[in-house]
Design an enzyme around this catalytic site. Structure first.
Site, mmCIF file in Angstrom:
data_model
loop_
_atom_site.group_PDB
_atom_site.id
_atom_site.type_symbol
_atom_site.label_atom_id
_atom_site.label_comp_id
_atom_site.label_asym_id
_atom_site.label_seq_id
_atom_site.Cartn_x
_atom_site.Cartn_y
_atom_site.Cartn_z
ATOM 1 N N ASP A 36 0.849 -1.189 0.000
ATOM 2 C CA ASP A 36 0.000 0.000 0.000
ATOM 3 C C ASP A 36 0.885 1.240 0.000
ATOM 4 O O ASP A 36 2.104 1.153 -0.166
ATOM 5 C CB ASP A 36 -0.966 -0.018 1.186
ATOM 6 C CG ASP A 36 -0.271 -0.058 2.537
ATOM 7 O OD1 ASP A 36 0.939 0.253 2.617
ATOM 8 O OD2 ASP A 36 -0.941 -0.394 3.525
ATOM 9 N N LEU A 37 0.298 2.387 0.216
ATOM 10 C CA LEU A 37 1.021 3.657 0.182
ATOM 11 C C LEU A 37 2.165 3.709 1.195
ATOM 12 O O LEU A 37 3.179 4.358 0.965
ATOM 13 C CB LEU A 37 0.032 4.811 0.432
ATOM 14 C CG LEU A 37 0.545 6.216 0.255
ATOM 15 C CD1 LEU A 37 1.033 6.435 -1.177
ATOM 16 C CD2 LEU A 37 -0.535 7.221 0.588
#
Length: 160
Positions: A36-37
């Site tokens: 994810d980020l």
């Protein structure tokens, strides 16, 4: 052209898992798409890793899921899942999903799965997979499937 050595895996085939005693071990590499980020593996992707490992384990013990489905005999459906996240995996980590059959019933099988980085448990889950007919109703697993799972469970008991 050199002849293929049957003791060497083919470079043209996907890498699969293997059994070490009663535990199925399935290697996974964390790719950018898995994160994810924050750069950590997105929580739902652990479920994907476990699904791949379960499918590979079933194939290795002789459960032909595709053949059963194509013959109209049913397919496995996940009916229960408990998961605990303990530590994050990150980009390029080499992981192993360790799967163990813990209980077998007429229509279902319970499997414990751990996502490991070395000796560290990152995620642990217990999964119940039930064989269901096209109607969605549970049905008995084929006898040879049950026998294969029972051998894995007995191996654990004998090994204690």
């Amino acid at each position: 052209m050199a002849e293929h050595d049957p003791d060497q895996p083919s470079l043209d085939l996907p890498t699969g898992g293997r059994f070490a005693d009663r535990q199925h071990r399935f290697p996974i590499r964390v790719y950018f798409e898995d994160t994810d980020l924050s750069g950590m593996v997105y929580h739902a992707n652990y479920l994907r890793f476990m699904e791949r490992a379960r499918s590979d384990m079933l194939r290795l013990v002789g459960v032909d899921q595709r053949g059963a489905h194509d013959a109209g005999e049913g397919a496995y459906a996940i009916t229960e899942l408990t998961i605990r996240y303990k530590a994050p995996a990150k980009l390029d980590d080499a992981l192993v999903v360790v799967s163990s059959v813990i209980r077998v019933r007429a229509a279902s099988v319970d499997i414990q799965q751990r996502v490991m980085r070395g000796a560290e448990i990152l995620t642990i889950a217990e999964v119940t997979a039930a064989l269901v007919a096209a109607s969605g109703r549970p049905r008995r697993q084929p006898k040879h499937w049950v026998e294969a799972f029972e051998r894995l469970v007995r191996q654990e008991i004998e090994g204690k």
